[in-house]
Design an enzyme around this catalytic site. Structure first.
Site, PDB file in Angstrom:
ATOM      1  N   ASP A 190     -11.388   9.424 -11.010  1.00  0.00           N
ATOM      2  CA  ASP A 190     -10.723   9.246  -9.719  1.00  0.00           C
ATOM      3  C   ASP A 190     -11.573   9.989  -8.687  1.00  0.00           C
ATOM      4  OD1 ASP A 190      -8.687   8.511  -7.876  1.00  0.00           O
ATOM      5  OD2 ASP A 190      -7.862  10.527  -7.986  1.00  0.00           O
ATOM      6  N   SER A 191     -11.178   9.857  -7.432  1.00  0.00           N
ATOM      7  CA  SER A 191     -11.901  10.569  -6.380  1.00  0.00           C
ATOM      8  C   SER A 191     -11.601  12.067  -6.422  1.00  0.00           C
ATOM      9  CB  SER A 191     -11.503  10.008  -5.022  1.00  0.00           C
ATOM     10  OG  SER A 191     -10.101  10.146  -4.842  1.00  0.00           O
ATOM     11  N   TYR A 239     -11.731   8.090  -1.275  1.00  0.00           N
ATOM     12  CA  TYR A 239     -12.366   6.777  -1.419  1.00  0.00           C
ATOM     13  C   TYR A 239     -11.720   5.750  -0.472  1.00  0.00           C
ATOM     14  CZ  TYR A 239     -14.600   7.758  -6.037  1.00  0.00           C
ATOM     15  OH  TYR A 239     -15.359   8.219  -7.081  1.00  0.00           O
ATOM     16  N   GLY A 240     -10.440   5.983  -0.206  1.00  0.00           N
ATOM     17  CA  GLY A 240      -9.614   4.915   0.374  1.00  0.00           C
ATOM     18  C   GLY A 240      -9.941   4.486   1.780  1.00  0.00           C
ATOM     19  N   GLU A 261      -4.840  16.426  -1.275  1.00  0.00           N
ATOM     20  CA  GLU A 261      -6.015  17.178  -1.753  1.00  0.00           C
ATOM     21  C   GLU A 261      -6.041  18.582  -1.153  1.00  0.00           C
ATOM     22  OE1 GLU A 261      -8.761  16.529  -3.846  1.00  0.00           O
ATOM     23  OE2 GLU A 261      -7.723  14.769  -4.602  1.00  0.00           O
ATOM     24  N   CYS A 263      -7.933   5.285 -10.766  1.00  0.00           N
ATOM     25  CA  CYS A 263      -8.090   5.175  -9.314  1.00  0.00           C
ATOM     26  C   CYS A 263      -7.811   3.733  -8.918  1.00  0.00           C
ATOM     27  CB  CYS A 263      -9.511   5.571  -8.934  1.00  0.00           C
ATOM     28  SG  CYS A 263      -9.877   5.242  -7.211  1.00  0.00           S
ATOM     29  N   ASN A 264      -6.760   3.529  -8.149  1.00  0.00           N
ATOM     30  CA  ASN A 264      -6.398   2.169  -7.727  1.00  0.00           C
ATOM     31  C   ASN A 264      -7.443   1.559  -6.801  1.00  0.00           C
ATOM     32  OD1 ASN A 264      -3.286   1.508  -8.371  1.00  0.00           O
ATOM     33  ND2 ASN A 264      -3.582   3.704  -8.106  1.00  0.00           N
ATOM     34  N   THR A 265      -8.057   2.411  -5.963  1.00  0.00           N
ATOM     35  CA  THR A 265      -9.016   1.889  -4.977  1.00  0.00           C
ATOM     36  C   THR A 265     -10.218   1.281  -5.698  1.00  0.00           C
ATOM     37  OG1 THR A 265      -8.274   3.634  -3.482  1.00  0.00           O
ATOM     38  CG2 THR A 265     -10.308   2.506  -2.907  1.00  0.00           C
ATOM     39  N   CYS A 310      -1.483   4.307  -5.562  1.00  0.00           N
ATOM     40  CA  CYS A 310      -2.585   5.283  -5.510  1.00  0.00           C
ATOM     41  C   CYS A 310      -2.177   6.392  -6.463  1.00  0.00           C
ATOM     42  CB  CYS A 310      -2.757   5.828  -4.095  1.00  0.00           C
ATOM     43  SG  CYS A 310      -3.847   7.273  -4.016  1.00  0.00           S
ATOM     44  N   THR A 311      -3.108   6.837  -7.290  1.00  0.00           N
ATOM     45  CA  THR A 311      -2.729   7.788  -8.343  1.00  0.00           C
ATOM     46  C   THR A 311      -2.394   9.177  -7.796  1.00  0.00           C
ATOM     47  OG1 THR A 311      -5.083   8.151  -8.753  1.00  0.00           O
ATOM     48  CG2 THR A 311      -3.936   6.613 -10.206  1.00  0.00           C
ATOM     49  N   HIS A 312      -2.694   9.417  -6.525  1.00  0.00           N
ATOM     50  CA  HIS A 312      -2.246  10.678  -5.913  1.00  0.00           C
ATOM     51  C   HIS A 312      -0.737  10.647  -5.625  1.00  0.00           C
ATOM     52  CE1 HIS A 312      -6.546  11.298  -5.056  1.00  0.00           C
ATOM     53  NE2 HIS A 312      -6.267  12.537  -4.663  1.00  0.00           N
TER      54      HIS A 312
HETATM   55  N1  DGL Z   1      -6.357   8.191  -6.201  1.00  0.00           N
HETATM   56  C1  DGL Z   1      -7.169   7.093  -5.791  1.00  0.00           C
HETATM   57  C2  DGL Z   1      -6.430   5.793  -5.808  1.00  0.00           C
HETATM   58  O1  DGL Z   1      -5.612   5.610  -6.695  1.00  0.00           O
HETATM   59  C3  DGL Z   1      -8.132   7.323  -4.658  1.00  0.00           C
HETATM   60  C4  DGL Z   1      -7.564   7.859  -3.385  1.00  0.00           C
HETATM   61  C5  DGL Z   1      -8.649   8.151  -2.361  1.00  0.00           C
HETATM   62  O2  DGL Z   1      -9.612   8.816  -2.698  1.00  0.00           O
HETATM   63  O3  DGL Z   1      -8.508   7.699  -1.217  1.00  0.00           O
HETATM   64  O4  DGL Z   1      -6.668   4.911  -5.030  1.00  0.00           O
END
Ligand code: DGL
Length: 274
Positions: free
Chosen positions: A9-10, A41-42, A147, A72-74, A179-181
């Protein structure tokens, strides 16, 4: 020989997926890569997300992972094909895994701007439920605040209210945490939503798909029932980041229930998008 499960993930978000792996399959060895030098990443372009995915997956492959879980979904939304081509091992994605589990036709998605504008969730859910209405909302404020550990910040609550408003107005009864966050925001989101709305974490469906793969390689799939979850001191995961190891260890502590040993790595890859 047991299978090394690679996750990336990011930053911190993928830990919500890792936790599910550790709980269901406590005897499995994992390698977690947080690309913290490039989080978030998003808000990046499709090209950047694809080129980063190629580099990260190439590195994980070099570390000997036997299965890759895109935490990471992105990356999943924009670079699943890149990861599949670069991995050389089975790749599990969150989006397809959860789409088959959706049992509503009024679905909201909270995701990064890149994931939301890709339409990947809408396509995947409508492939399973053609009548489903899927409303995707990009949430640029969430990842930077998470974060930074600002889970109690008033601006986080304010942002959440704004992102949820169109979903509540549309009458969705299911919201996918795309998003996994975002599983880290469940208490906040729950406090802002009608009790009838169900929050879905795609990691649950995705991690279940690991079982058969692990079973093929040494029968680890049934171990969760036989052995209790490992305490943090018995953590079988190797944690790597592209940014500061110390900062990640500190930020990850509340989510892992212990302070992980974290290694800072340089991906140094010549990987190109296939
Ligand atoms: N946690 C990631 C996701 O699921 C990336 C979020 C990010 O870095 O913007 O998309």
């Amino acid at each position: 020989m047991s299978l090394l499960v690679g996750l990336f993930d990011s930053g911190l978000g993928g830990l919500t997926v890792l936790r599910q792996v550790q709980t269901l399959y406590p005897q499995v060895d994992c390698l977690y890569l947080g690309d913290t030098a490039r989080v978030p990443y998003g808000q990046r372009s499709r090209e950047e997300i694809r080129s980063i995915a190629a580099e990260v997956v190439h590195w994980l492959r070099g570390q000997g992972v036997g299965v890759l879980l895109m935490a990471c979904n992105t990356s999943n939304a924009l670079a699943l094909d890149v990861a599949q081509a670069a991995a050389g091992v089975p790749v599990l994605g969150l989006i397809d895994s959860v789409a088959a589990d959706i049992s509503s036709d009024r679905v909201g998605i909270l995701a990064t701007p890149a994931t939301a504008s890709s339409g990947a969730y809408r396509r995947a859910i409508q492939a399973c439920r053609p009548a489903a209405q899927v409303l995707e909302v990009g949430c640029p404020a969430f990842v930077p605040l998470i974060e930074a550990g600002k889970l109690e910040a008033p601006e986080l609550r304010q942002a959440a209210q704004g992102y949820l408003a169109p979903l509540i107005a549309a009458g969705v009864d299911t919201i996918v945490l795309g998003c996994t966050h975002y599983p880290l925001l469940v208490p906040l989101l729950t406090s802002l939503l009608p009790a009838t709305v169900r929050l879905v974490d795609p990691a649950v469906a995705t991690v279940l798909r690991l079982g058969p793969l692990l079973a093929e390689h040494g029968g680890a799939a049934g171990l969760a029932a036989a052995a209790p979850p490992l305490p943090p001191s018995g953590d079988r995961t190797r944690y790597c980041v592209t940014g500061s190891a110390q900062a990640f260890a500190l930020a990850a502590t509340p989510w892992l229930g212990g302070t992980p040993a974290v290694q800072s790595v340089c991906l140094q890859s010549q990987a190109r998008i296939p």
